[in-house]
Scaffold this active site. Structure first.
Site, PDB file in Angstrom:
ATOM      1  N   LYS A  31       0.940  -1.161  -0.069  1.00 17.71           N
ATOM      2  CA  LYS A  31       0.028  -0.031   0.196  1.00 17.71           C
ATOM      3  C   LYS A  31       0.941   1.337   0.015  1.00 17.71           C
ATOM      4  CE  LYS A  31      -1.744   2.865   3.117  1.00 17.71           C
ATOM      5  NZ  LYS A  31      -1.599   4.383   2.409  1.00 17.71           N
ATOM      6  N   GLU A  69      10.386   1.247  10.625  1.00 17.96           N
ATOM      7  CA  GLU A  69      11.296   2.253  10.526  1.00 17.96           C
ATOM      8  C   GLU A  69      10.361   3.584  10.880  1.00 17.96           C
ATOM      9  OE1 GLU A  69      14.111   2.062  10.221  1.00 17.96           O
ATOM     10  OE2 GLU A  69      14.559   0.348   9.735  1.00 17.96           O
ATOM     11  N   CYS A 115      13.582  11.322   7.177  1.00 14.97           N
ATOM     12  CA  CYS A 115      13.669  10.570   8.670  1.00 14.97           C
ATOM     13  C   CYS A 115      15.038  11.022   9.055  1.00 14.97           C
ATOM     14  CB  CYS A 115      13.434   9.232   8.654  1.00 14.97           C
ATOM     15  SG  CYS A 115      12.543   8.282   7.468  1.00 14.97           S
ATOM     16  N   GLU A 121      10.407  15.454  16.318  1.00 22.47           N
ATOM     17  CA  GLU A 121      10.667  15.418  14.677  1.00 22.47           C
ATOM     18  C   GLU A 121       9.541  16.611  14.355  1.00 22.47           C
ATOM     19  OE1 GLU A 121       9.353  12.074  12.514  1.00 22.47           O
ATOM     20  OE2 GLU A 121      11.254  12.104  11.616  1.00 22.47           O
TER      21      GLU A 121
END
Ligand code: UN1
Length: 511
Positions: free
Chosen positions: A191, A266, A300, A402
């Site tokens: 997906k 991850e 990331c 983040e």
């Protein structure tokens, strides 16, 4: 040129017909059973529809998983070197399509062409790397305690692998998951992120053109709730590989928990570049600029913190702000542009919120940027100025959370030890780097920084496919993608003992 997957004309956007792309199930492009679609728009110009995609449901997922389950029966028995030949062809074919796929990717997610070419290149690298694994996949042979007994370990595939992939590396990251899964004999249901399905359509279509048998790779587009969750929950899916936010990763993990489904996560990062007083400063500046604002800070691995020794802090700050101000923001298709848009209105809002948070933090100073860009054509996209905060202290939210946007926090420190402590003192552990000329400091930092990736005299971004990729703490759950480590995610060990003595030999009991 790659053949497009479907040809149905749909909406008209500035005179151009948008292509309707279908799901890929059992070797065929098929419409969703819902009959509904969604648009993928260009984040640099929201008036442009890049493509129209299927708004799928659990029914489509079930068909895709069934196809993958069926295809697994023969794919796992195809000799690995033969499977690998297909992967090798995919690498060759991607080279031919590189320009087209890169410009599709820039249109669908915004990063500049040099970077989208890099993204396709990473998928090429992964195709070749995993093609090589068709002739490796080494196990161990080891002496037995017994006479006339042989023993070895072999890798075995697991079955259907479910994959949920992000928008920031829309071809590279799917390749990190699909290629090792395939060479080991697994089948796939993927997906793609709803913001970047076209790059996965391009990748899956290339696999199809290169001869991947029907059912071995299936793609279903749609939302996390309607498509992602049914993939995760399907009993025939043996493993889920997810890249995305820590928050979503946590729920993926808890959905997989009760059935002990393998899950490889991850997730986020809050990566720091340390700049010591003996660093080559121009190199460190260039590194921080690339690591912080490359991909609009939406990696990331992005350098969202720079930890700077106080002896060089002022000099670094002055130069860094000058350089950040010079960056040209705009449409990634324009070769003069350095920084593209953020992915979406909601991502841009998040960035704006963090700018407000930063401004309100006691002691932090907004040194440049801080605004959404709306002049001229930029008003139609999700652009934000490269933004730098100075005098940030390690506990502030802009130093801890983040942001995933073009915002860099500069943190002054008094010593090397303090730099390491600040670097480690966040919830995440993906990537970090140090700029120093002192070999002893470089090795000490390499040992003491607790991240999955570490660079010396290089920015926090730029991992290559033949080393493990992933992080510690809230970044991951102990697995790594890429390199040999990916083989451990997509296979399980079987230890095989062959007794050719013709007698019962009892381990740990008989001599
Ligand atoms: C990511 O940061 O989301 O190491 C992936 C890098 C790239 C991959 C980044 N090769 O920066």
């Amino acid at each position: 040129m790659a053949k497009t997957t479907t040809k149905t004309a749909s909406k008209t956007t500035r005179g151009k017909k948008a292509v309707v792309h279908k799901n890929f199930i059992n070797g065929k492009w098929v419409a969703s059973t819902t009959g509904e679609t969604f648009e993928n728009r260009n984040p640099a110009d929201n008036r442009q529809v890049v493509g129209v995609f299927q708004k799928s449901s659990d029914r489509d997922v079930n068909t895709a998983v069934d196809a993958a389950h069926e295809a697994y029966k023969s794919w796992r028995l195809m000799p690995a070197p033969k499977r690998a030949e297909i992967l090798y062809k995919v690498g060759e074919r991607l080279i031919q399509y590189k320009e087209q796929f890169a410009s599709d990717m820039t249109r669908e997610m915004g990063k500049v062409l040099a970077e989208t070419r890099g993204d396709v290149q990473e998928a090429i690298d992964m195709s070749y790397y995993m093609a090589g694994e068709g002739r490796r996949q080494f196990g161990n042979t080891t002496p037995s305690e017994m006479r006339n007994k042989f023993q070895m370990s072999v890798r075995q595939p697991m079955g259907v692998c479910g994959m949920i992939t992000p928008w920031n590396f829309p071809m590279a990251i799917p390749s990190w998951k699909i290629m090792p899964a395939l060479v080991l004999g697994n089948t796939v249901v993927i997906k793609p992120a709803t913001d970047t399905p076209l790059s996965v359509v391009n990748f899956v279509n290339t696999l199809h053109e290169c001869g991947i048998p029907p059912g071995v790779v299936n793609m279903v587009t749609g939302s996390g709730r309607a498509v992602g969750e049914p993939i995760i929950n399907h009993p025939s899916v043996k493993l889920v590989s997810f890249t995305g936010s820590t928050e979503v990763g946590r729920s993926v993990s808890s959905l997989c928990g009760p059935s002990f489904k393998h899950v490889c996560l991850e997730m986020g990062g809050k990566n720091a570049q340390i700049v010591m007083d003996d660093a080559n400063l121009s190199l460190a500046l260039e590194g921080a600029l690339w690591g912080g604002f490359g991909t609009t800070g939406q990696r990331c691995t992005a350098t969202s913190r720079v930890i700077i020794h106080k002896k060089v802090y002022d000099k670094f700050v002055t130069e860094f702000v000058k350089m950040a101000k010079k960056l040209k923001v705009g449409d990634g298709l324009d070769p003069k542009v350095d920084v593209g848009p953020t992915i979406s209105e909601s991502q841009l809002r998040t960035v704006e919120q963090y700018v407000t948070i930063g401004k309100n933090e006691d002691g932090a100073t907004l040194l440049c940027g801080g605004h959404r860009l709306t002049k001229g054509d930029l008003q139609h996209g999700f652009f934000h100025e490269p933004t730098v905060f100075g005098d940030v202290s390690p506990k502030m939210r802009i130093a801890q959370e983040e942001i995933f946007g073009p915002v860099v926090s500069l943190i002054p420190v008094k010593s090397f030890d303090e730099a390491i402590e600040v670097c480690n003192n966040v919830a995440y552990g993906l990537s970090a780097s140090i700029y120093t000329q002192d070999v002893n400091r470089a090795f000490t930092a390499m040992r003491d920084v607790y991240t999955g990736i570490f660079y010396i005299n290089a920015p926090t971004i730029g991992a290559e496919v033949h080393l493990p990729f992933g992080g510690t703490k809230a970044t991951g759950n102990g697995h790594r993608e890429a390199g040999q480590a990916a083989l451990d995610v997509f296979s399980e060990w079987k230890s095989v003992y062959v007794d050719f003595s013709g007698a019962l030999q009892r381990a740990q009991i008989d001599d």
